[in-house]
Structure formats: C-alpha cells, structure tokens
Design a protein around this motif. Structure first.
Motif, mmCIF file in Angstrom:
data_model
loop_
_atom_site.group_PDB
_atom_site.id
_atom_site.type_symbol
_atom_site.label_atom_id
_atom_site.label_comp_id
_atom_site.label_asym_id
_atom_site.label_seq_id
_atom_site.Cartn_x
_atom_site.Cartn_y
_atom_site.Cartn_z
ATOM 1 N N LYS A 149 -83.527 41.612 -67.362
ATOM 2 C CA LYS A 149 -82.286 42.378 -67.708
ATOM 3 C C LYS A 149 -82.331 43.173 -68.372
ATOM 4 N N LYS A 150 -81.649 44.643 -68.056
ATOM 5 C CA LYS A 150 -81.998 45.532 -69.701
ATOM 6 C C LYS A 150 -80.179 44.943 -70.147
ATOM 7 N N ARG A 151 -80.389 45.047 -71.456
ATOM 8 C CA ARG A 151 -78.805 45.211 -72.288
ATOM 9 C C ARG A 151 -78.757 45.905 -72.230
#
Length: 183
Positions: A149-151
């Motif tokens: 997951k990309k922050r």
C-alpha cells in the motif's frame, strides 16, 4: 514451455424455453464437471424433451498461471468461489440441427473473467467444488504477493493552489488600512 498445474473439465450448457414470443428459448451454463474419462472433444446431446436440451462440451483444460494469482485469490476469498465460462454461439449448425453455444475458455480467475466481460463476451459462472477451491487456494497462497500500500500524504502537506492551479500563499500578517491618511 513451463508445465502449469491444470485440470481437464467439461461444460454442460442448457437450453430453456422462455415466455417471449421473439425468443422462444435461451441458453445458460448449467455446470462444469471433471473431464477425466470423457472421451473426445465434440459436443454431444445429453437430454432433450419439451423442457429443453442439455449439451456436454468436453475437452477443455483449466490451467493456473502465476500472473493470474491475484484473480485466484479474489475468487477464493469470496463467499461463493466459482468457475467462469466464456461461451459464444456457433455461426452455423455443425453438431445439432441449429446453432448451439460453444464454451471457449474456462477459468478460475476473477480478473480474467472481468477482462472478458469488459470485452462484451458472454461469461457465466457456477460454483466450484471444494476440492477445486482448495487447489486454487494453495496456488494463490504460494504465488500471490499483494502490492504494498502506498502511503497517502496528509492533506496538511498538500501545496496550496488557487482555483486556476497557481501557487497560493497564506500569511499571518494583518493588513492595515486602505491607503494614505489612515493610521
């Protein structure tokens, strides 16, 4: 060529009467069954009566591909894991007195079935048996790697822009007066 895990299957399609005077019957997927022990690959009529027909289509193979592992994972984690069958109507009558549907591909991948639907193909599903679901689950566990997951950057760190997309600034200084003579 790499040896992929796979199983042979046969598809059963059913012709049912309708109440429409424009289309007196319709076809639907009835089942996907093990293809082991079913000779040949030509479709054959299993049953015909006033309520319709049932046709067996043997000679199909379901293989599991590593790049479809996410699609298998999505299928396994649903409440009702399923087979997905892409079928088309024949252009001419080759086996029956009239054209019948032909299953072209059977898969267990949600993603692959979604691509077929996006291409406006006829795709139907039927529940997959527990032993096939387990086979698919083991394959998905071994090969599926979720994307990290990309922050998301907090909104407070976003650059300020005006309605035209130009940089905007914020100041805490108070503007004084409107011109000369005001103090």
């Amino acid at each position: 060529m790499p040896d992929r895990p796979g199983i042979d299957v046969a598809v059963i399609l059913r012709k049912l009467p309708t109440s429409s005077r424009w289309q007196p019957w319709r076809w639907e997927l009835e089942d996907v069954v093990p293809g082991e022990g079913i000779a040949g690959d030509a479709p054959r009529l299993l049953h015909r009566d006033a309520q319709g027909e049932r046709w067996l289509h043997p000679g199909l193979r379901v293989e599991l591909f590593r790049d479809e592992a996410e699609g298998y994972y999505l299928n396994v984690t649903t409440p009702a894991p399923a087979w997905f069958v892409l079928w088309r109507m024949e252009d001419t009558a080759t086996v029956a007195q009239e054209p019948i549907p032909r299953p072209l591909i059977v898969t267990l991948s949600y993603n692959e079935a979604g691509r077929w639907l996006d291409a406006q193909e006829t795709v139907e599903q039927v529940p997959a048996p527990p032993q096939v679901v387990e086979w698919m689950r083991l394959f998905a566990e071994e090969h599926y790697v979720p994307e990290p997951k990309k922050r998301k950057r907090p909104e407070s760190f976003r650059r300020l822009e005006d309605r035209f997309g130009q940089p905007a600034s914020v100041t805490t200084e108070k503007k004084r007066g409107g011109g000369e003579g005001h103090e």
